[in-house]
Design an enzyme around this catalytic site. Structure first.
Site, mmCIF file in Angstrom:
data_model
loop_
_atom_site.group_PDB
_atom_site.id
_atom_site.type_symbol
_atom_site.label_atom_id
_atom_site.label_comp_id
_atom_site.label_asym_id
_atom_site.label_seq_id
_atom_site.Cartn_x
_atom_site.Cartn_y
_atom_site.Cartn_z
ATOM 1 N N HIS A 72 -10.817 5.802 -6.431
ATOM 2 C CA HIS A 72 -9.364 5.670 -6.395
ATOM 3 C C HIS A 72 -8.732 6.969 -6.869
ATOM 4 C CE1 HIS A 72 -5.537 3.309 -7.870
ATOM 5 N NE2 HIS A 72 -5.252 4.346 -7.097
ATOM 6 N N GLU A 114 -3.303 11.117 -4.389
ATOM 7 C CA GLU A 114 -3.962 11.416 -5.662
ATOM 8 C C GLU A 114 -3.791 12.880 -6.042
ATOM 9 O OE1 GLU A 114 -5.406 9.174 -7.830
ATOM 10 O OE2 GLU A 114 -4.343 7.832 -6.484
ATOM 11 N N HIS A 118 -1.803 13.104 -9.423
ATOM 12 C CA HIS A 118 -2.713 13.336 -10.548
ATOM 13 C C HIS A 118 -3.395 14.698 -10.507
ATOM 14 C CE1 HIS A 118 -2.198 9.148 -11.710
ATOM 15 N NE2 HIS A 118 -2.433 8.803 -10.459
#
Length: 226
Positions: A72, A114, A118
């Site tokens: 993930h 992502e 992040h």
């Protein structure tokens, strides 16, 4: 009418001041490279596909491309809280780098999300970030029992955590958390230090699934449900 001014309790003021640095740290946007540790989130792909139904990513959920645990994300974290979207706009992800991740992050949309959310808090270099994602993933052994399921299986979060700990020497009870949506097992979150060694993360551990038992849908469809 006289105005009455009530004194703010000294102990409450001191408590607020003491907690302010942690609150500010958890809520700030963040700067690339300034964080304490990582969380490697391994999603049980069949749970995502079942929960999302027709909205699920075909590249991940089509029967021709069955997946079990997938990445993930690799999330930079503070001791309390986490940064997000540290560079806007996010640097461009070269197509070869993006394609290289699709075996473990089976959705272009997921890879780009992502990175923006992040990855930019880890480094401004997408190639370096996804190289670290790959190394983090390859540094964790998926237990044999969860490499593939052909039928629905009921598990306890503790059972899943114990299996991961047994397969990964050095992974302590305060370094891993199992997440669920109340019914399904969603993902396993493993805390890593900046060198990708296992690391303690009490805050992540406290947010673990509290259900007694949850279901893991199969990698391929089954006719019977638990």
């Amino acid at each position: 009418m006289a105005c009455v001014i009530r004194a703010f309790p000294a102990w409450l003021l001191l408590a607020a001041l003491a907690s302010w640095p942690q609150l500010a740290l958890a809520q700030q946007k963040g700067e690339p490279g300034r964080f304490d540790h990582y969380v490697l989130a391994l999603s049980w792909s069949p749970s995502y596909c079942e929960a999302m139904g027709e909205r699920a990513e075909p590249a991940q959920c089509a029967t021709a491309r069955p997946f079990a645990f997938v990445v993930h994300g690799l999330w930079p974290q503070y001791a309390r809280g986490w940064p997000e979207s540290c560079l806007s706009p996010a640097p461009y992800v070269p197509e070869p780098v993006l394609r290289s991740m699709l075996d473990v992050m089976p959705s272009r949309r997921l890879v780009l999300h992502e990175w923006r959310t992040h990855g930019t808090c880890a480094t401004p270099d997408p190639a370096a970030y996804f190289d670290k994602v790959r190394r983090a993933y390859e540094g964790v052994t998926i237990p044999d029992a969860f490499r593939r399921l052909d039928a629905y299986r009921m598990v306890s979060p503790g059972e899943v955590e114990a299996a991961f700990r047994a397969a990964n020497p050095g992974l302590g009870a305060d370094m891993i958390a199992v997440d669920c949506d109340g019914r399904r097992l969603k993902e396993v979150r493993i805390c890593l230090d900046r060198s990708l060694g296992f690391a303690s993360c009490p805050e992540v551990d406290r947010r673990a699934c509290r259900a007694e038992r949850v279901v893991m849908p199969p990698v391929r469809g089954a006719t019977a449900r638990p």
